[in-house]
Design an enzyme around this catalytic site. Structure first.
Site, PDB file in Angstrom:
ATOM      1  N   GLY A 213      29.501  -5.958 -21.056  1.00  0.00           N
ATOM      2  CA  GLY A 213      28.462  -6.028 -20.019  1.00  0.00           C
ATOM      3  C   GLY A 213      27.898  -7.421 -19.923  1.00  0.00           C
ATOM      4  N   ASN A 214      26.744  -7.558 -19.313  1.00  0.00           N
ATOM      5  CA  ASN A 214      26.094  -8.874 -19.245  1.00  0.00           C
ATOM      6  C   ASN A 214      24.582  -8.699 -19.222  1.00  0.00           C
ATOM      7  OD1 ASN A 214      25.162  -8.774 -16.368  1.00  0.00           O
ATOM      8  ND2 ASN A 214      27.374  -8.545 -16.040  1.00  0.00           N
ATOM      9  N   PHE A 215      23.859  -9.818 -19.217  1.00  0.00           N
ATOM     10  CA  PHE A 215      22.407  -9.787 -19.385  1.00  0.00           C
ATOM     11  C   PHE A 215      21.621  -9.520 -18.105  1.00  0.00           C
ATOM     12  CE2 PHE A 215      23.447 -12.694 -23.054  1.00  0.00           C
ATOM     13  CZ  PHE A 215      23.103 -11.771 -24.031  1.00  0.00           C
ATOM     14  N   SER A 216      22.276  -9.241 -17.003  1.00  0.00           N
ATOM     15  CA  SER A 216      21.545  -9.043 -15.745  1.00  0.00           C
ATOM     16  C   SER A 216      20.511  -7.922 -15.886  1.00  0.00           C
ATOM     17  CB  SER A 216      22.530  -8.685 -14.634  1.00  0.00           C
ATOM     18  OG  SER A 216      21.819  -8.254 -13.505  1.00  0.00           O
ATOM     19  N   ALA A 281      25.443  -8.520 -10.896  1.00  0.00           N
ATOM     20  CA  ALA A 281      26.287  -9.370 -11.737  1.00  0.00           C
ATOM     21  C   ALA A 281      27.470  -8.501 -12.162  1.00  0.00           C
ATOM     22  CB  ALA A 281      25.504  -9.844 -12.949  1.00  0.00           C
TER      23      ALA A 281
END
Ligand code: C5P
Length: 403
Positions: A213-216, A281
Site C-alpha cells: 500500500g502507500n501512505f495516502s 494514490a
C-alpha cells in the site's frame, strides 16, 4: 480564517423536533466569529427554549410581533430592521408549514414577516417525516424556493422522530455551518452537476493478511468531494482504504481495496459525470501471484515478490473522455512542472494538480500546496493551506474555467 467571521447571521427556527439541534448551530457559528440573532415561531418554543438560545447567541430572542418594553407596555419587534441586519438568514428547521408560508407570503408570524423583509442570501434546512418530505406539494415548494435564489440544503437520511427511517432529517449542525461557510455570493455552483472523485490509497494483496500500500490519507479527495457536495453536486466518491467518512448526503461513497476494484467502480459511473478528479494514490503494481493462504516466513516465500502493473485508471478515463472535465493529480519530486505537464498530455487530461514533496506542507498531512496546470499550459499556483480550504479554491477555479 473563517468566511463567517464578523458576519451577522439570523436564524429562524420553526416548530419541528430538529429545533433541539439549533443551539449547537448557534455555538458553531459563534465559534467561527459570527454574530448570531435568533427568532422563532411561537410553537418552536415547545422544542427548544428561548433562554438557551439567548444565552448561547448572547442576544435577545425574537418570537412575537411585539415584546415587553423596558419602560412598561409593549414595543414592536422590528422585522424590517432584523431582516436588514442579517448578512445571511438561515431558516432551520424549516417545517412544511413554514416552507408553504414562505412560498405564499403568508405573513402570520414574525419569522415569515422577517423573511419577507430580508434581502440577504437565505438558507433553508428542511426537516420533515419521510412521506411529508417526499410529498409533491413540499417538493414543489422547495423547488420554488430554490428558483427564488435561496440555498435549499439537502436533508439527511436515517432515523426520524416518528420511528420511521428514511429521508427527511434536518442536515446535521456541522454540515449546516459548512454550507454557510462555503457559500460565496454570486459564486459559481455545481448544482445539477455530477462529479466523480477517486481518493485514498489502494491495497494490493500478497496473501489474505498482507498487502502493498502507500501512505495516502485520502484527505484531499474527501475534501474535494465535500466541497463539491456543498456546491450542490451529486458526488460519487470512490475511495481506497481510509479511516475517513463522508457525511454530506450528496456524497455517495464507494469503498474499494485494490486498483482493479477502483477501476471497475470508476467505469460504472464515469460515462455519466460532468467532472472527474483522480486524487487517489493508486498502486502502480500488484503482486503477480496472490497466495490463498498466509505465506509462512520460514518457507522463504517473501524474499522475492514478483509484480504486475495495475490498470492506469486515469489514463483509461482520458481515453474514454467525452463531456467530462478530467483532472488528475501528480506528486512529483524533481522537474515537477515538466513531469506533471507530460502526464497531463499523455493521459488526455484537461488539468493536473501538481504537488511537490519538495514544498514543506505539501503531500500527506492536513495541508497542501499545489499548482494547477491546464492543458494550455496555464499555471495557477495556490498558497499553502488546509486541504479543506484548498478544495474550495480548486473548485472555484475549475468551475470558472468552464464558464
Ligand atoms: O502516473 P502517476 O501515477 O504519477 O499519475 C498520478 C495520477 O494518476 C493521479 O491522478 C492518480 O490518481 C492517477 N492514477 C490512476 N491509476 C493508476 C495510477 C495513477 O488513476 N494506476
Amino acid at each position: 480564517m473563517s468566511s463567517l467571521k464578523g458576519k451577522n447571521i439570523l436564524i429562524g427556527i420553526s416548530a419541528g423536533i430538529a429545533a433541539y439541534k439549533i443551539p449547537l448551530v448557534v455555538r458553531l457559528l459563534k465559534k467561527r466569529g459570527a454574530e448570531v440573532k435568533v427568532l422563532m415561531t411561537p410553537d418552536a418554543q415547545q422544542f427548544v427554549t428561548p433562554l438557551t438560545l439567548a444565552t448561547l447567541s448572547q442576544n435577545e430572542v425574537y418570537i412575537h410581533f411585539t415584546a415587553a418594553a423596558p419602560s412598561g407596555g409593549s414595543q414592536w419587534n422590528d422585522h424590517v430592521a432584523l431582516g436588514k441586519w442579517a448578512d445571511y438568514f438561515l431558516i432551520a428547521p424549516a417545517t412544511s408549514n413554514t416552507l408553504s408560508a414562505m412560498v405564499h407570503a403568508k405573513c402570520n408570524n414574525l419569522l415569515i414577516a422577517t423573511y419577507l423583509s430580508a434581502t440577504c442570501p437565505v438558507f433553508v434546512a428542511p426537516a420533515m417525516d419521510l412521506d411529508m418530505y417526499a410529498h409533491a406539494s413540499n417538493q414543489r415548494n422547495l423547488e420554488q424556493l430554490q428558483a427564488s435564489g435561496h440555498q435549499v440544503l439537502p436533508v439527511g437520511e436515517g432515523f426520524l422522530a416518528s420511528g420511521l427511517e428514511g429521508k427527511g432529517r434536518m442536515l446535521e449542525p456541522e454540515l449546516i455551518v459548512e454550507h454557510l461557510e462555503a457559500f460565496r455570493p454570486n459564486a459559481n455552483t455545481l448544482a445539477g452537476k455530477k462529479v466523480l472523485i477517486t481518493a485514498g490509497p489502494t491495497y494490493e494483496a500478497l496473501d489474505p493478511v498482507r498487502f502493498i500500500g502507500n501512505f495516502s490519507s485520502g484527505k484531499m479527495g474527501f475534501a474535494l468531494a465535500e466541497a463539491a457536495a456543498l456546491r450542490g453536486a451529486q458526488v460519487h466518491l470512490i475511495s481506497g482504504p481510509t479511516a475517513l467518512d463522508a457525511q454530506h448526503p450528496n456524497i455517495n461513497i464507494h469503498r474499494v481495496q485494490s486498483a482493479e476494484e477502483m477501476y471497475t467502480v470508476v467505469h460504472q459511473y464515469y460515462a455519466d459525470v460532468d467532472y472527474a478528479i483522480a486524487a487517489a494514490a493508486v498502486a502502480d503494481f500488484k503482486p503477480s501471484d496472490k497466495k490463498d493462504q498466509k505465506i509462512k516466513k520460514n518457507q522463504g516465500g517473501l524474499d522475492q515478490i514478483s509484480l504486475t502493473p495495475t490498470p492506469d485508471i486515469l489514463a483509461s478515463m482520458g481515453e474514454r473522455k467525452k463531456q467530462q472535465m478530467l483532472i488528475g493529480f501528480a506528486l512529483e519530486t524533481a522537474d515537477e512542472i515538466h513531469q506533471a505537464s507530460l502526464k497531463l498530455h499523455t493521459k488526455n487530461l484537461d488539468a493536473i494538480v501538481l504537488n511537490s514533496l519538495n514544498d514543506p506542507g505539501a503531500g500527506f498531512g492536513d495541508t497542501n500546496q499545489v499548482t494547477l496546470i491546464y492543458k494550455n499550459e496555464q499555471q495557477i499556483p495556490f498558497a499553502l493551506q488546509s486541504k479543506k480550504e484548498l478544495a474550495h479554491q480548486l473548485w472555484e477555479e475549475l468551475i470558472s474555467d468552464v464558464d
